[in-house]
Motif scaffolding. Structure first.
Motif, PDB file in Angstrom:
ATOM      1  N   PRO A   1      -0.580   1.919  -6.473  1.00 39.08           N
ATOM      2  CA  PRO A   1      -1.098   1.608  -4.868  1.00 39.08           C
ATOM      3  C   PRO A   1      -2.610   2.069  -4.977  1.00 39.08           C
ATOM      4  CG  PRO A   1       1.199   2.532  -4.762  1.00 39.08           C
ATOM      5  CD  PRO A   1       0.780   2.667  -6.402  1.00 39.08           C
ATOM      6  N   ASN A   2      -3.081   3.078  -5.568  1.00 38.51           N
ATOM      7  CA  ASN A   2      -4.162   3.428  -5.329  1.00 38.51           C
ATOM      8  C   ASN A   2      -5.174   2.392  -5.748  1.00 38.51           C
ATOM      9  OD1 ASN A   2      -3.225   6.108  -4.223  1.00 38.51           O
ATOM     10  ND2 ASN A   2      -3.286   6.899  -6.297  1.00 38.51           N
ATOM     11  N   LEU A   3      -4.867   1.795  -7.043  1.00 41.94           N
ATOM     12  CA  LEU A   3      -5.610   0.626  -7.768  1.00 41.94           C
ATOM     13  C   LEU A   3      -5.849  -0.382  -6.456  1.00 41.94           C
ATOM     14  CD1 LEU A   3      -7.252  -0.372 -10.129  1.00 41.94           C
ATOM     15  CD2 LEU A   3      -4.938  -1.287 -10.626  1.00 41.94           C
ATOM     16  N   ARG A   4      -4.519  -0.650  -6.176  1.00 37.85           N
ATOM     17  CA  ARG A   4      -4.753  -1.960  -5.263  1.00 37.85           C
ATOM     18  C   ARG A   4      -5.481  -1.684  -3.941  1.00 37.85           C
ATOM     19  NH1 ARG A   4       0.136  -2.248  -8.104  1.00 37.85           N
ATOM     20  NH2 ARG A   4       1.599  -1.259  -6.718  1.00 37.85           N
ATOM     21  N   ALA A   5      -5.473  -0.500  -3.390  1.00 36.83           N
ATOM     22  CA  ALA A   5      -6.034  -0.255  -2.354  1.00 36.83           C
ATOM     23  C   ALA A   5      -7.432  -0.391  -2.230  1.00 36.83           C
ATOM     24  CB  ALA A   5      -5.718   1.301  -2.062  1.00 36.83           C
ATOM     25  N   SER A   6      -8.080  -0.103  -3.681  1.00 33.95           N
ATOM     26  CA  SER A   6      -9.503  -0.536  -3.854  1.00 33.95           C
ATOM     27  C   SER A   6      -9.840  -1.947  -4.104  1.00 33.95           C
ATOM     28  CB  SER A   6      -9.762   0.422  -5.187  1.00 33.95           C
ATOM     29  OG  SER A   6      -9.678   1.806  -4.746  1.00 33.95           O
ATOM     30  N   GLY A   7      -8.761  -2.746  -4.023  1.00 35.74           N
ATOM     31  CA  GLY A   7      -9.127  -4.079  -4.291  1.00 35.74           C
ATOM     32  C   GLY A   7      -8.682  -5.045  -5.408  1.00 35.74           C
TER      33      GLY A   7
END
Lengths: 403, 176
Positions: A232-238
């Motif tokens: 999720p941390n990666l996907r929160a950065s786009g």
């Protein structure tokens, strides 16, 4: 704020000698959710350098697993990742199945996805709750941990255990779906949908939460890629990357779901994305319960090894008992890798077999360990008071990072 | 883009298992590893998943598992960049018996942190577990292990856990 792109030379260039900086040791006794120490260099109350010091709960899982029979690694990896037990179990079993050349039947694939998605919801609720207590909100902490319970009860109904289920075995799963499970699951899902509205009212759209999290701990897209952040941390950065989409396993190729991504990569986005993923998991559980195919829950290669008593047990109770094959398993020589998208991110397994009773090399990397570079980069430039927000927002679980 | 051809340009020694999406490049010469890693990064493999060693009687195999977040075609590929290193001979047998576990000389390989910053903690772990010294790593310290295991390289196959000597060691620490 960390405006410039991460450069590895910065680690050496920061001169932290002399009396200008205060060194603050946070931990190792429980800075939030487990034992780790964060060593922080402060200029006034601005963070200059962060050194995460881990290893206080290192449990030598690789060493132990290389000295045991193949099947005995399942409880070991589960106990390392307590909020994500099913995914650890699934990732290891996928790697072993690649070595053995066994393909589980469709019903078992769907049941694996089912229990994995239930587990993902509990994991995200755990993360949201811990984030709440980091920001000083006891309410959302109690709410999230309370709302985990119905899902854990679902897991207990399906697998017989609340947390450490050991449900997935090479070739399939251990239990079939019990009577009344579908109705119970639908009740729980409706309850969770109602509760998500409450969460949005009191927590996600709360102005105090927004003031404390928006534009705090910003991780830009390029940095997220070069630091190898996961989940999720990666996907929160786009970054659009999800192992369930790009290296599909279990029933995910047949399921219809979206991978939510955010733009800003700050602490608030990392909170939002967990809420979005809970909604997607609810959607997937409904699909799985609707489309669950009929048939065996264990591959024929394993079923044929059951003795008559076990076969009778399987027909009557829909329960797979362990044939002797499981403990004497000797996968053919070779190596296998497996990736699974757990609640916190991607689990990676690399296993090497020499055809022996024990694995020759057992290597696994957990999501929290891969999120570690986050601390060294993102917290720099913020005030000390923002450190709990950043720590809480990445959903870091120390025992999982130390393995 | 045909990934197989691109990989063969980097090294002649490529093992491909298309069914499991596993790719493996073997580089025999430590000098060439830096160039190989740079070419892989230019190809689109932008982060390291895991750095580890595999211990054999005569050599240690260092493996960088890399993958891609930015190139759509490469997202489904697990690539292992492999570098086998021969173990050095033990210099002094007598000296080795002093510690509670036998002291073994480490091996040295170039660090790839400059190319892939995501390897920073992984390489520290491989260093303490296997005795692989990554030359050029900005911050090569012990990560997970407590002090009494320093320089014992516990994940090597000939690691022996001698309880009596460990207790002696701990008693020394208490007396200090």
């Amino acid at each position: 704020m960390s405006e410039k792109i991460f450069n590895i030379d910065d680690l050496q260039n920061i001169n932290v000698e002399g009396e200008k900086y205060i060194i603050l040791q946070i931990g190792p006794s429980h800075p939030g959710s487990g034992h780790m120490r964060i060593k922080v260099w402060l200029d006034g109350d601005i963070i200059v350098k962060v050194d995460p010091d881990i290893g206080f709960v290192h449990r030598t899982s690789e060493w132990l697993s290389e000295r045991r029979e193949w099947i005995k690694a399942i409880p070991i990896v589960e106990r390392i990742m307590l909020p994500d037990t099913v995914h650890a179990n699934l990732a290891y079993v996928l790697a072993v199945e690649k070595l053995l050349g066994i393909e589980p039947p469709p019903r078992a694939q769907y049941l694996r996805s089912l229990v994995a998605e239930i587990n993902r919801i509990t994991s995200h609720l755990y993360g949201i709750g811990i984030f709440g207590i980091f920001l000083g909100s006891s309410t959302v902490y109690m709410w999230a941990f309370g709302d985990r319970e119905p899902f854990i009860d679902l897991m207990e109904m399906l697998t017989g255990a609340r947390i450490t289920t050991s449900y997935i075995i090479p070739g399939g799963v251990r239990w079939d779906i019990p009577n009344g499970f579908k109705e119970r699951a639908e009740t729980v899902l409706q309850y969770m949908e109602r509760r998500l509205k409450d969460y949005e009212d009191i927590w996600v759209k709360n102005p105090v939460v927004q003031a404390r999290t928006i534009n705090v701990g910003v991780l830009k897209k390029e940095d997220a890629i070069s630091l190898g952040v996961v989940g999720p941390n990666l996907r929160a950065s786009g970054v659009y990357y999800d192992t369930r989409k790009h290296q599909p396993y279990a029933a995910y190729p047949n399921l219809d779901f979206e991978v939510p991504t955010m733009k800003n990569g700050d602490a608030y986005d990392r909170l939002l994305i967990r809420v979005e993923e809970i909604k997607q998991s609810i959607r997937m559980i409904r699909q799985i319960l609707k489309d669950l195919p009929e048939g065996k829950i264990i591959a024929d290669q394993i079923y044929n090894q059951l003795n008559p008593v076990m076969k009778k047990n399987y027909e009557e109770k829909k329960r797979v008992m362990f044939p002797a094959f499981m403990i004497h398993m000797r996968p053919p020589p070779g190596e296998a890798t497996a990736k699974v998208e757990a609640g916190r991110g991607e689990i990676f397994f690399y296993i090497k077999s020499t055809g022996d009773k024990y694995p020759y090399r057992f290597r696994w990397v957990t999501p929290s360990f891969r999120n570690l570079p986050f601390f060294t980069h993102v917290a720099v430039g913020h005030r000390l008071a923002d450190l709990p927000t950043i720590y809480g927002s990445i959903d870091y679980f120390p025992p999982e990072a130390d393995r | 883009m045909n990934i197989k051809d691109e990989l063969l340009k980097i090294s002649a020694n490529v093992v491909i298992d298309e069914k499991k999406a596993n790719y493996k490049i073997i580089i025999e010469d430590p000098v060439k590893i830096f160039d190989a890693a740079s070419s892989l990064k230019n190809l689109g493999f932008d982060h390291v998943v895991s750095v580890t060693g595999v211990d054999y009687p005569d050599k240690v195999e260092v493996i960088w598992h890399v993958s891609s977040y930015s190139v759509e075609d490469l997202k489904g590929i697990n690539l292992a960049l492999t570098l086998p290193v021969k173990k050095p001979e033990r210099v002094n047998q007598n000296e080795a018996q002093g510690n509670f576990a036998s002291k073994k000389p480490p091996v040295t390989v170039p660090s790839l942190v400059k190319i892939w910053p995501s390897a920073i903690f992984n390489e520290r772990e491989a260093f303490e577990m296997f005795g692989i010294i990554f030359e050029g790593h900005p911050d090569l310290r012990y990560l997970l292990l407590p002090e009494e295991f320093y320089e014992t390289w516990p994940m090597r196959k000939d690691f022996t856990y001698n309880r009596v000597n460990l207790l002696k060691y701990l008693r020394c620490l208490l007396n200090e």
